[in-house]
Design an enzyme around this catalytic site. Structure first.
Site, PDB file in Angstrom:
ATOM      1  N   PRO A   1      -2.695  -8.298   2.005  1.00 13.01           N
ATOM      2  CA  PRO A   1      -3.643  -7.712   1.041  1.00 13.01           C
ATOM      3  C   PRO A   1      -4.462  -8.782   0.323  1.00 13.01           C
ATOM      4  CG  PRO A   1      -1.437  -7.783   0.104  1.00 13.01           C
ATOM      5  CD  PRO A   1      -1.308  -8.290   1.507  1.00 13.01           C
TER       6      PRO A   1
ATOM      7  N   ARG B   1      -5.329   4.440   1.394  1.00 13.68           N
ATOM      8  CA  ARG B   1      -5.642   3.128   0.808  1.00 13.68           C
ATOM      9  C   ARG B   1      -7.154   2.922   0.746  1.00 13.68           C
ATOM     10  NH1 ARG B   1      -1.638  -0.647   4.329  1.00 13.68           N
ATOM     11  NH2 ARG B   1      -2.351   0.786   5.947  1.00 13.68           N
TER      12      ARG B   1
ATOM     13  N   ALA C   1     -15.106  -9.175  13.348  1.00 15.31           N
ATOM     14  CA  ALA C   1     -15.300  -7.825  13.892  1.00 15.31           C
ATOM     15  C   ALA C   1     -15.273  -6.798  12.765  1.00 15.31           C
ATOM     16  CB  ALA C   1     -14.218  -7.527  14.933  1.00 15.31           C
ATOM     17  N   ASN C   2     -14.285  -6.895  11.881  1.00 11.97           N
ATOM     18  CA  ASN C   2     -14.220  -5.924  10.784  1.00 11.97           C
ATOM     19  C   ASN C   2     -15.431  -6.050   9.860  1.00 11.97           C
ATOM     20  OD1 ASN C   2     -11.974  -4.640  11.613  1.00 11.97           O
ATOM     21  ND2 ASN C   2     -10.670  -5.240   9.907  1.00 11.97           N
TER      22      ASN C   2
ATOM     23  N   ALA D   1     -23.521   7.739   8.126  1.00 13.84           N
ATOM     24  CA  ALA D   1     -23.642   7.547   6.672  1.00 13.84           C
ATOM     25  C   ALA D   1     -22.541   8.344   5.972  1.00 13.84           C
ATOM     26  CB  ALA D   1     -25.004   8.007   6.209  1.00 13.84           C
TER      27      ALA D   1
ATOM     28  N   CYS E   1      -8.436  -2.163   5.158  1.00 17.27           N
ATOM     29  CA  CYS E   1      -8.864  -3.451   5.729  1.00 17.27           C
ATOM     30  C   CYS E   1     -10.315  -3.873   5.502  1.00 17.27           C
ATOM     31  CB  CYS E   1      -8.546  -3.478   7.213  1.00 17.27           C
ATOM     32  SG  CYS E   1      -6.767  -3.455   7.506  1.00 17.27           S
TER      33      CYS E   1
ATOM     34  N   PHE F   1      -6.869  -4.407  16.892  1.00 14.55           N
ATOM     35  CA  PHE F   1      -8.159  -3.762  16.626  1.00 14.55           C
ATOM     36  C   PHE F   1      -8.062  -2.238  16.502  1.00 14.55           C
ATOM     37  CE2 PHE F   1      -9.241  -7.803  18.678  1.00 14.55           C
ATOM     38  CZ  PHE F   1     -10.165  -8.310  17.776  1.00 14.55           C
TER      39      PHE F   1
HETATM   40  P1  NAD Z   1       1.563  -2.003   6.166  1.00 16.72           P
HETATM   41  O1  NAD Z   1       1.552  -2.304   4.725  1.00 16.72           O
HETATM   42  O2  NAD Z   1       1.474  -0.586   6.634  1.00 16.72           O
HETATM   43  O3  NAD Z   1       2.902  -2.597   6.831  1.00 16.72           O
HETATM   44  C1  NAD Z   1       3.355  -3.899   6.602  1.00 16.72           C
HETATM   45  C2  NAD Z   1       4.877  -3.851   6.580  1.00 16.72           C
HETATM   46  O4  NAD Z   1       5.361  -5.183   6.540  1.00 16.72           O
HETATM   47  C3  NAD Z   1       5.466  -3.161   5.348  1.00 16.72           C
HETATM   48  O5  NAD Z   1       6.293  -2.088   5.762  1.00 16.72           O
HETATM   49  C4  NAD Z   1       6.266  -4.257   4.628  1.00 16.72           C
HETATM   50  O6  NAD Z   1       7.466  -3.781   4.050  1.00 16.72           O
HETATM   51  C5  NAD Z   1       6.576  -5.185   5.779  1.00 16.72           C
HETATM   52  N1  NAD Z   1       6.882  -6.562   5.379  1.00 16.72           N
HETATM   53  C6  NAD Z   1       6.188  -7.381   4.555  1.00 16.72           C
HETATM   54  N2  NAD Z   1       6.779  -8.597   4.505  1.00 16.72           N
HETATM   55  C7  NAD Z   1       7.894  -8.525   5.288  1.00 16.72           C
HETATM   56  C8  NAD Z   1       8.911  -9.449   5.643  1.00 16.72           C
HETATM   57  N3  NAD Z   1       8.894 -10.697   5.199  1.00 16.72           N
HETATM   58  N4  NAD Z   1       9.889  -9.034   6.465  1.00 16.72           N
HETATM   59  C9  NAD Z   1       9.916  -7.778   6.943  1.00 16.72           C
HETATM   60  N5  NAD Z   1       8.959  -6.861   6.655  1.00 16.72           N
HETATM   61  C10 NAD Z   1       7.971  -7.238   5.842  1.00 16.72           C
HETATM   62  O7  NAD Z   1       0.400  -2.870   6.805  1.00 16.72           O
HETATM   63  P2  NAD Z   1      -0.478  -2.514   8.098  1.00 16.72           P
HETATM   64  O8  NAD Z   1      -1.521  -1.524   7.748  1.00 16.72           O
HETATM   65  O9  NAD Z   1       0.438  -2.240   9.231  1.00 16.72           O
HETATM   66  O10 NAD Z   1      -1.224  -3.908   8.331  1.00 16.72           O
HETATM   67  C11 NAD Z   1      -0.528  -5.032   8.796  1.00 16.72           C
HETATM   68  C12 NAD Z   1      -1.538  -6.100   9.182  1.00 16.72           C
HETATM   69  O11 NAD Z   1      -2.340  -5.624  10.266  1.00 16.72           O
HETATM   70  C13 NAD Z   1      -2.513  -6.489   8.087  1.00 16.72           C
HETATM   71  O12 NAD Z   1      -2.812  -7.846   8.203  1.00 16.72           O
HETATM   72  C14 NAD Z   1      -3.767  -5.674   8.410  1.00 16.72           C
HETATM   73  O13 NAD Z   1      -4.942  -6.299   7.947  1.00 16.72           O
HETATM   74  C15 NAD Z   1      -3.731  -5.668   9.914  1.00 16.72           C
HETATM   75  N6  NAD Z   1      -4.376  -4.502  10.557  1.00 16.72           N
HETATM   76  C16 NAD Z   1      -4.185  -3.258  10.044  1.00 16.72           C
HETATM   77  C17 NAD Z   1      -4.740  -2.148  10.706  1.00 16.72           C
HETATM   78  C18 NAD Z   1      -4.565  -0.746  10.180  1.00 16.72           C
HETATM   79  O14 NAD Z   1      -5.163   0.161  10.737  1.00 16.72           O
HETATM   80  N7  NAD Z   1      -3.780  -0.509   9.167  1.00 16.72           N
HETATM   81  C19 NAD Z   1      -5.456  -2.338  11.893  1.00 16.72           C
HETATM   82  C20 NAD Z   1      -5.608  -3.641  12.385  1.00 16.72           C
HETATM   83  C21 NAD Z   1      -5.048  -4.709  11.712  1.00 16.72           C
HETATM   84  C1  UGA Z   2     -11.047  -0.387  11.051  1.00 16.11           C
HETATM   85  C2  UGA Z   2     -11.626  -0.865  12.383  1.00 16.11           C
HETATM   86  O1  UGA Z   2     -12.415   0.195  12.942  1.00 16.11           O
HETATM   87  C3  UGA Z   2     -10.536  -1.272  13.349  1.00 16.11           C
HETATM   88  O2  UGA Z   2     -11.109  -1.796  14.544  1.00 16.11           O
HETATM   89  C4  UGA Z   2      -9.667  -2.342  12.689  1.00 16.11           C
HETATM   90  O3  UGA Z   2      -8.602  -2.703  13.551  1.00 16.11           O
HETATM   91  C5  UGA Z   2      -9.100  -1.799  11.391  1.00 16.11           C
HETATM   92  O4  UGA Z   2     -10.202  -1.400  10.520  1.00 16.11           O
HETATM   93  C6  UGA Z   2      -8.303  -2.804  10.613  1.00 16.11           C
HETATM   94  O5  UGA Z   2      -8.405  -3.987  10.838  1.00 16.11           O
HETATM   95  O6  UGA Z   2      -7.577  -2.297   9.756  1.00 16.11           O
HETATM   96  P1  UGA Z   2     -10.008   1.887  10.173  1.00 16.11           P
HETATM   97  O7  UGA Z   2     -10.248   1.309   8.839  1.00 16.11           O
HETATM   98  O8  UGA Z   2      -8.672   2.448  10.461  1.00 16.11           O
HETATM   99  O9  UGA Z   2     -10.292   0.791  11.320  1.00 16.11           O
HETATM  100  O10 UGA Z   2     -11.043   3.071  10.452  1.00 16.11           O
HETATM  101  P2  UGA Z   2     -12.608   3.149  10.750  1.00 16.11           P
HETATM  102  O11 UGA Z   2     -12.803   4.228  11.730  1.00 16.11           O
HETATM  103  O12 UGA Z   2     -13.208   1.837  11.059  1.00 16.11           O
HETATM  104  O13 UGA Z   2     -13.177   3.676   9.369  1.00 16.11           O
HETATM  105  C7  UGA Z   2     -13.129   2.908   8.196  1.00 16.11           C
HETATM  106  C8  UGA Z   2     -13.887   3.629   7.094  1.00 16.11           C
HETATM  107  O14 UGA Z   2     -15.279   3.668   7.374  1.00 16.11           O
HETATM  108  C9  UGA Z   2     -13.464   5.076   6.909  1.00 16.11           C
HETATM  109  O15 UGA Z   2     -13.475   5.407   5.542  1.00 16.11           O
HETATM  110  C10 UGA Z   2     -14.543   5.848   7.635  1.00 16.11           C
HETATM  111  O16 UGA Z   2     -14.701   7.158   7.174  1.00 16.11           O
HETATM  112  C11 UGA Z   2     -15.762   5.000   7.340  1.00 16.11           C
HETATM  113  N1  UGA Z   2     -16.822   5.129   8.336  1.00 16.11           N
HETATM  114  C12 UGA Z   2     -16.564   4.827   9.633  1.00 16.11           C
HETATM  115  C13 UGA Z   2     -18.086   5.493   7.945  1.00 16.11           C
HETATM  116  O17 UGA Z   2     -18.347   5.760   6.754  1.00 16.11           O
HETATM  117  N2  UGA Z   2     -19.077   5.587   8.881  1.00 16.11           N
HETATM  118  C14 UGA Z   2     -18.851   5.291  10.198  1.00 16.11           C
HETATM  119  O18 UGA Z   2     -19.809   5.382  11.011  1.00 16.11           O
HETATM  120  C15 UGA Z   2     -17.563   4.908  10.574  1.00 16.11           C
END
Ligand code: NAD
Ligand code: UGA
Length: 530
Positions: free
Chosen positions: A100, A352, A229-230, A274, A282, A169
């Site tokens: 975070p 979130r 990318a994000n 939009a 993220c 991704f």
């Molecule tokens: P999350 O908060 O859902 O999960 C993270 C987990 O890690 C938690 O359950 C926490 O308890 C655990 N944790 C933290 N420290 C720990 C430790 N030392 N040992 C064991 N467990 C531990 O997070 P998330 O959404 O899965 O995201 C994880 C990473 O992936 C982030 O860097 C995020 O940016 C990236 N990411 C997230 C998404 C998404 O869609 N949420 C997509 C792509 C990348």
């Molecule tokens: C995004 C990226 O799309 C993933 O590729 C990446 O892995 C991820 O973040 C991450 O690193 O966490 P996510 O946030 O789950 O995925 O969902 P998106 O579909 O990208 O939407 C993000 C936000 O943008 C949402 O609130 C969605 O409603 C909004 N959005 C999306 C728009 O307002 N307009 C669009 O055209 C697309």
């Protein structure tokens, strides 16, 4: 150098990334034992149960096969809080913990908080008794692999750790499809033969992905490419949202603009919808992380460029809230406003950074009474979100189990999530067109049922998109009808207050159709319709 054959994987972090990613890896690799570990006992217990801790379409079916062996195979997906054992037994360890934004200290409000990554690295160094491949799955700032190397060198100098970057991704709501059919798998490694061999061992784990989609780059490019990318995706949304403000002032239509612009193959049509603002855990944190990296490198103009993506998003949310307030004569004191949708996007329970939270906070600050409904998000989650964003809000909020109840006596209906339930684009819509002449007749509009299908005579089975809709897994504590339910907008017209204002923060309703039912509709980037 022959790549190691990976037989055991440990994933540290059982969240939105660790859980689904490892479920798919385990499903696709019956010969690899995959153990997902977490500090949170509650989370691990939920992963072991029928009520998974996160909702993702199709996730439960994949978990069932790999975790329970429901197709007759030996289970190879495990969940545990015994982190040390899982680390020690593994050949390859994913770090998929949260990263975070820092809330205190140097870089607070922008830099990524790497405390969880560091604690995972320390756990690995302390528990490992043999060489390991360690993979950064979390999104991290460029250079994090160096910090990991330093930690391993200091705490376990007798062991060899190959550090790889393999960012994820997937997008929530489509995670399983994204994992099964990724645009690309990115693997970053050092240039030496040992690192490349480790990268090849990881590539072989992704055995279901065509080889030409597995991209290998240097480790720093890989770390930075994920952030980039994000940031580029978020930037597209802020760009289209900035244009939506111009559309509203000029009579241009944002969807026509997006279509025309997106038809240029150099631009493409995706991520150009939009909205009242992007949310999710993220986009904001990753853009701010890039801003901090640029600032640290004294690249002020670069930092300003990316900061504007987040600023525009805040502006868009505020602009939407101000529009609602203006339409209600600049005072919301004691006015009831229905909020439809709380999740940051459809098909997830994740809230979130949901735009709904910010906008609800701004409406409450104007004195509004909010009636909130979301098909999957729990009442507790909504109150928790409001508590942190807008303390003492609870007396101004009530959460309802269905949309119709939330809309009763509402001065305005505000759509915050693009749930299919709120849409009007389904078979049978001509029925609504046929209501045009009676649209202002409350007697005809009144309904005692909240079920769209029974009341409107619409057979939802006629909607081809519904036939492929994914139902939640049995046993999951969700609304079992979330993907097939539809609002009966005629009924809503009967229960809201005149002049029946709808603010569509996701552009999901057909404004003309709702106008034919007597609503006044304000959407994003379009002229008002009534
Ligand atoms: P999350 O908060 O859902 O999960 C993270 C987990 O890690 C938690 O359950 C926490 O308890 C655990 N944790 C933290 N420290 C720990 C430790 N030392 N040992 C064991 N467990 C531990 O997070 P998330 O959404 O899965 O995201 C994880 C990473 O992936 C982030 O860097 C995020 O940016 C990236 N990411 C997230 C998404 C998404 O869609 N949420 C997509 C792509 C990348
Ligand atoms: C995004 C990226 O799309 C993933 O590729 C990446 O892995 C991820 O973040 C991450 O690193 O966490 P996510 O946030 O789950 O995925 O969902 P998106 O579909 O990208 O939407 C993000 C936000 O943008 C949402 O609130 C969605 O409603 C909004 N959005 C999306 C728009 O307002 N307009 C669009 O055209 C697309």
């Amino acid at each position: 150098m022959l790549p190691k054959t990976v037989k055991r994987i440990c994933c540290i972090g059982a969240g939105y990334v660790g859980g689904p990613t490892c479920a798919v890896i385990a499903k696709q690799n019956p010969d690899i034992q995959v153990t997902v570990v977490d500090l949170s006992e509650a989370r691990i217990a939920a992963w072991k149960s029928t009520a998974l801790p996160i909702f993702e379409p199709d996730l439960y079916e994949i978990v069932e096969v790999a975790r329970d062996g429901t197709d007759g195979r030996r289970p190879n997906l495990h969940f545990s809080t015994d982190i040390a054992t899982a680390i020690d037994e593994a050949d390859l360890i994913f770090i998929a913990v949260n990263t975070p934004t820092k809330t205190a200290g140097l870089g607070a409000g922008k830099a990524s908080n790497l405390a969880y990554v560091e604690s995972a690295a320390r756990m690995i160094a302390e528990a490992a008794t043999s060489d390991k491949i360690v993979v950064e799955k979390s999104t991290v700032p460029c250079g994090t692999a160096d910090s990991l190397r330093t930690i391993f060198a200091a705490l376990a100098p007798h062991l060899a750790f190959d550090i790889l970057s393999n960012p994820e991704f997937l997008a929530e709501g489509t995670a399983i499809n994204d994992l099964l059919n990724p645009d690309r798998i990115l693997i970053g490694s050092l240039k030496d033969a040992k690192s490349k061999s480790a990268a090849e061992a990881l590539a072989q784990v992704y055995n279901w992905v065509p080889r030409n989609r597995i991209v290998t780059v240097n480790i720093w490019s890989s770390e930075l490419a994920k952030l980039a990318a994000n940031c580029m995706l978020a930037q597209r949304i802020s760009s289209i949202n900035s244009l939506s403000a111009i559309c509203e002032a000029t009579g241009a239509e944002i969807e026509e603009l997006a279509q025309v612009v997106g038809l240029d193959v150099r631009i493409g049509g995706r991520m150009l919808k939009a909205s009242a603002g992007f949310g999710g855990s993220c986009f904001k944190k990753d853009v701010l992380s890039l801003v901090y990296i640029a600032e640290s490198l004294h690249l002020e103009e670069v930092a300003l460029h990316w900061k504007s993506v987040v600023d525009l998003n805040e502006y868009q949310k505020g602009r939407f809230a101000r529009r609602i307030t203006r339409a209600l004569h600049n005072t919301l004191a004691n006015k009831r406003i229905a909020i439809l949708g709380w999740a940051y996007k459809k098909n997830t329970r994740d809230t979130r950074e949901s735009a709904a939270i910010t906008i609800a906070g701004q409406l409450i600050a104007e004195g509004a009474q909010l009636a909130i409904y979301d098909p999957l998000v729990s009442e507790k989650q909504i109150f928790d979100d409001l508590e942190s964003a807008c303390p003492n809000a609870s007396s101004s909020v009530k959460v309802y189990p269905d949309a119709s109840a939330a809309c009763i006596d509402a001065c305005a209906v505000v759509i915050m999530t693009e749930w299919d339930e709120f849409k009007t684009d389904y078979a049978g819509s001509p029925t609504f067109g046929g209501m045009a002449n009676s649209s202002t007749d409350d007697h005809h509009l009144t309904s005692t049922s909240t079920s769209a299908s029974s009341d409107s005579g619409i057979d939802m089975q006629d909607d081809p998109s519904e036939k492929s809709a994914v139902l939640p897994a049995p046993g999951i504590d969700d609304n079992p009808n979330y993907s097939t339910k539809r609002i009966d907008w005629r009924h809503i017209a009967a229960v809201v207050r005149r002049p029946r204002l709808v603010f569509d923060g996701r552009n999901v309703v057909d404004s003309d159709m709702l106008a034919s039912l007597g609503f006044r509709v304000q959407s994003i980037g379009k002229a008002d319709v009534f």
